[in-house]
Design a protein around this motif. Structure first.
Motif, short mmCIF file in Angstrom:
data_model
loop_
_atom_site.label_atom_id
_atom_site.label_comp_id
_atom_site.label_asym_id
_atom_site.label_seq_id
_atom_site.Cartn_x
_atom_site.Cartn_y
_atom_site.Cartn_z
N ASP A 73 0.82 -1.20 0.00
CA ASP A 73 0.00 0.00 0.00
C ASP A 73 0.86 1.26 0.00
OD1 ASP A 73 -2.62 -1.04 -0.09
OD2 ASP A 73 -2.52 -1.58 2.02
N ARG A 74 1.91 1.26 0.80
CA ARG A 74 2.79 2.44 0.85
C ARG A 74 3.57 2.60 -0.46
NH1 ARG A 74 3.07 5.06 5.56
NH2 ARG A 74 2.42 4.01 7.49
N ALA A 75 3.96 1.50 -1.07
CA ALA A 75 4.65 1.57 -2.36
C ALA A 75 3.72 2.12 -3.43
CB ALA A 75 5.17 0.19 -2.75
N THR A 76 2.48 1.67 -3.43
CA THR A 76 1.49 2.18 -4.38
C THR A 76 1.28 3.67 -4.18
OG1 THR A 76 0.37 0.03 -4.42
CG2 THR A 76 -0.86 1.93 -5.23
N ASN A 77 1.17 4.08 -2.94
CA ASN A 77 0.99 5.50 -2.65
C ASN A 77 2.17 6.32 -3.16
OD1 ASN A 77 -0.57 7.64 -1.14
ND2 ASN A 77 1.39 7.80 -0.08
N GLY A 115 -1.54 -1.58 -10.19
CA GLY A 115 -2.97 -1.48 -10.46
C GLY A 115 -3.83 -2.29 -9.51
N ALA A 116 -3.33 -3.44 -9.09
CA ALA A 116 -4.12 -4.31 -8.21
C ALA A 116 -4.27 -3.76 -6.81
CB ALA A 116 -3.46 -5.69 -8.15
N TYR A 117 -3.46 -2.77 -6.46
CA TYR A 117 -3.46 -2.28 -5.08
C TYR A 117 -3.98 -0.86 -4.93
CZ TYR A 117 -0.59 -6.40 -4.67
OH TYR A 117 -0.15 -7.69 -4.73
N LEU A 118 -4.21 -0.16 -6.03
CA LEU A 118 -4.65 1.22 -5.96
C LEU A 118 -6.02 1.31 -5.29
CD1 LEU A 118 -3.98 3.86 -8.60
CD2 LEU A 118 -6.25 3.78 -7.61
N LEU A 119 -6.13 2.20 -4.31
CA LEU A 119 -7.36 2.45 -3.55
C LEU A 119 -7.75 1.28 -2.65
CD1 LEU A 119 -9.66 4.40 -6.02
CD2 LEU A 119 -8.82 5.22 -3.82
N ARG A 120 -6.84 0.32 -2.44
CA ARG A 120 -7.18 -0.82 -1.59
C ARG A 120 -7.31 -0.38 -0.13
NH1 ARG A 120 -3.29 -6.02 -0.74
NH2 ARG A 120 -1.97 -4.39 0.17
N ASP A 121 -6.46 0.53 0.29
CA ASP A 121 -6.50 1.03 1.67
C ASP A 121 -6.14 2.51 1.62
OD1 ASP A 121 -6.28 1.72 4.31
OD2 ASP A 121 -4.98 0.05 4.88
N THR A 122 -7.15 3.37 1.61
CA THR A 122 -6.89 4.80 1.43
C THR A 122 -6.24 5.43 2.65
OG1 THR A 122 -9.17 5.29 2.12
CG2 THR A 122 -8.73 5.11 -0.24
N THR A 123 -6.26 4.76 3.81
CA THR A 123 -5.53 5.30 4.96
C THR A 123 -4.03 5.23 4.72
OG1 THR A 123 -5.50 3.16 6.11
CG2 THR A 123 -7.36 4.62 6.54
N MET A 124 -3.60 4.25 3.93
CA MET A 124 -2.19 4.12 3.57
C MET A 124 -1.90 4.74 2.21
SD MET A 124 -0.45 2.48 5.90
CE MET A 124 -0.79 1.52 7.38
N GLN A 125 -2.95 5.11 1.48
CA GLN A 125 -2.78 5.64 0.13
C GLN A 125 -3.49 6.99 -0.02
OE1 GLN A 125 -3.75 2.94 -3.07
NE2 GLN A 125 -3.16 1.16 -1.89
N ASN A 127 -2.57 9.49 -1.63
CA ASN A 127 -2.45 10.00 -2.99
C ASN A 127 -3.52 9.43 -3.91
OD1 ASN A 127 -0.20 11.67 -2.52
ND2 ASN A 127 1.20 9.95 -2.72
N SER A 128 -3.88 8.17 -3.72
CA SER A 128 -4.95 7.59 -4.54
C SER A 128 -6.28 8.26 -4.21
CB SER A 128 -5.04 6.08 -4.33
OG SER A 128 -5.41 5.76 -3.00
N LEU A 129 -6.48 8.59 -2.94
CA LEU A 129 -7.70 9.28 -2.55
C LEU A 129 -7.75 10.68 -3.16
CD1 LEU A 129 -10.16 8.58 -0.83
CD2 LEU A 129 -9.07 9.77 1.09
N ARG A 130 -6.60 11.35 -3.24
CA ARG A 130 -6.55 12.68 -3.85
C ARG A 130 -6.87 12.61 -5.35
NH1 ARG A 130 -1.80 13.01 -0.46
NH2 ARG A 130 -2.23 14.35 1.35
N ILE A 131 -6.43 11.55 -6.00
CA ILE A 131 -6.73 11.39 -7.43
C ILE A 131 -8.23 11.20 -7.63
CG2 ILE A 131 -6.43 9.84 -9.41
CD1 ILE A 131 -3.56 9.33 -8.35
N PHE A 132 -8.84 10.37 -6.81
CA PHE A 132 -10.29 10.15 -6.89
C PHE A 132 -11.03 11.45 -6.61
CE2 PHE A 132 -14.16 7.87 -4.96
CZ PHE A 132 -14.76 7.72 -6.21
N GLU A 133 -10.55 12.19 -5.61
CA GLU A 133 -11.16 13.49 -5.27
C GLU A 133 -11.03 14.46 -6.44
OE1 GLU A 133 -12.89 16.73 -3.32
OE2 GLU A 133 -12.90 14.61 -2.75
#
Length: 235
Positions: A73-77, A115-125, A127-133
């Motif tokens: 999750d941290r690597a994906t972020n 790709g398989a891990y994006l948005l899996r855990d937004t507390t650890m990601q 940046n993915s939450l910001r993209i969705f926002e």
């Protein structure tokens, strides 16, 4: 009186010079994880392999992360950190969404495991939450309802992530045999052309140009079709 011989070199100064190991910190652990994932894929990311790469012990890694899932999750972020940096959210919302989609697609192509891990855990990601926002805010600018914004942003993000995760270069086995990407795709096209044209008219239609198609151009064409549908709803 015999002269004194030099004191033996201490174990501390033999071999590797002091301070030459990679500095251990959470960012360093994450960076090393990304490098390992990029080089060898998600199956290669183990605490033992990561500790060997960082020239430390497995226990030292656990000081910064609780387990492999957190590492992923941290690597994906981390690889998503720059996706929004080149996007001017004040431009036309359709152009913003197209640029954002292309940038995220390129990022996922560069890091095939993510790709398989994006948005899996937004507390650890975050940046993915910001993209969705960011995507959601652009649809809000179009005066869509909250439900329409949610559906549009979710659908577009799913298309981008799915495309970025699924579109891959040809298998390494074919490259080793000296087969080009175009030759590899042409094999599929030839197989489609051998099918009954009445039963598979669509495959016959696309087969002749399939081997020469560009994945990124195809992806952006899909984004344009998606956004054209949103534009049509605006009336």
């Amino acid at each position: 009186m015999q002269s004194m011989s030099p004191a033996p070199e201490s174990k501390r100064t033999r071999g590797r010079p002091r301070g030459s190991r990679p500095a251990l910190s959470l960012p360093a652990v994450v960076d090393a994880s990304v490098a390992l994932l990029d080089e060898a894929g998600q199956d290669a990311l183990t605490f033992r392999a990561l500790a060997a790469r960082m020239e430390t012990g497995v226990g030292a890694i656990y000081h910064y992360v609780t387990g492999r899932d957190e590492l992923l999750d941290r690597a994906t972020n981390a690889i998503l950190a720059d996706v929004l940096s080149g996007v001017d959210v004040r431009e036309d919302p359709f152009e913003v969404l197209r640029t954002l989609s292309a940038t995220l697609f390129d990022t996922l192509q560069a890091h095939e495991w993510a790709g398989a891990y994006l948005l899996r855990d937004t507390t650890m990601q975050p940046n993915s939450l910001r993209i969705f926002e960011a995507m959601g805010q652009q649809f809000m600018r179009m005066q869509l309802t909250s439900a329409q914004c949610f559906n549009a942003a979710s659908g577009l993000l799913s298309f981008v992530v799915g495309s970025g995760a699924e579109i891959r270069e040809m298998p390494a086995a074919f490259l080793e045999e000296g087969v080009s990407q175009e030759e590899h795709l042409q094999e599929f096209a030839d197989a489609w052309l051998a099918l009954d044209a009445h039963e598979f008219p669509f495959l016959h239609t696309i087969a002749r140009g399939f081997a020469q198609h560009d994945d990124r151009e195809q992806f952006l064409a899909g984004v344009d079709i998606y956004l054209a549908g949103v534009r049509a709803q605006l009336g």
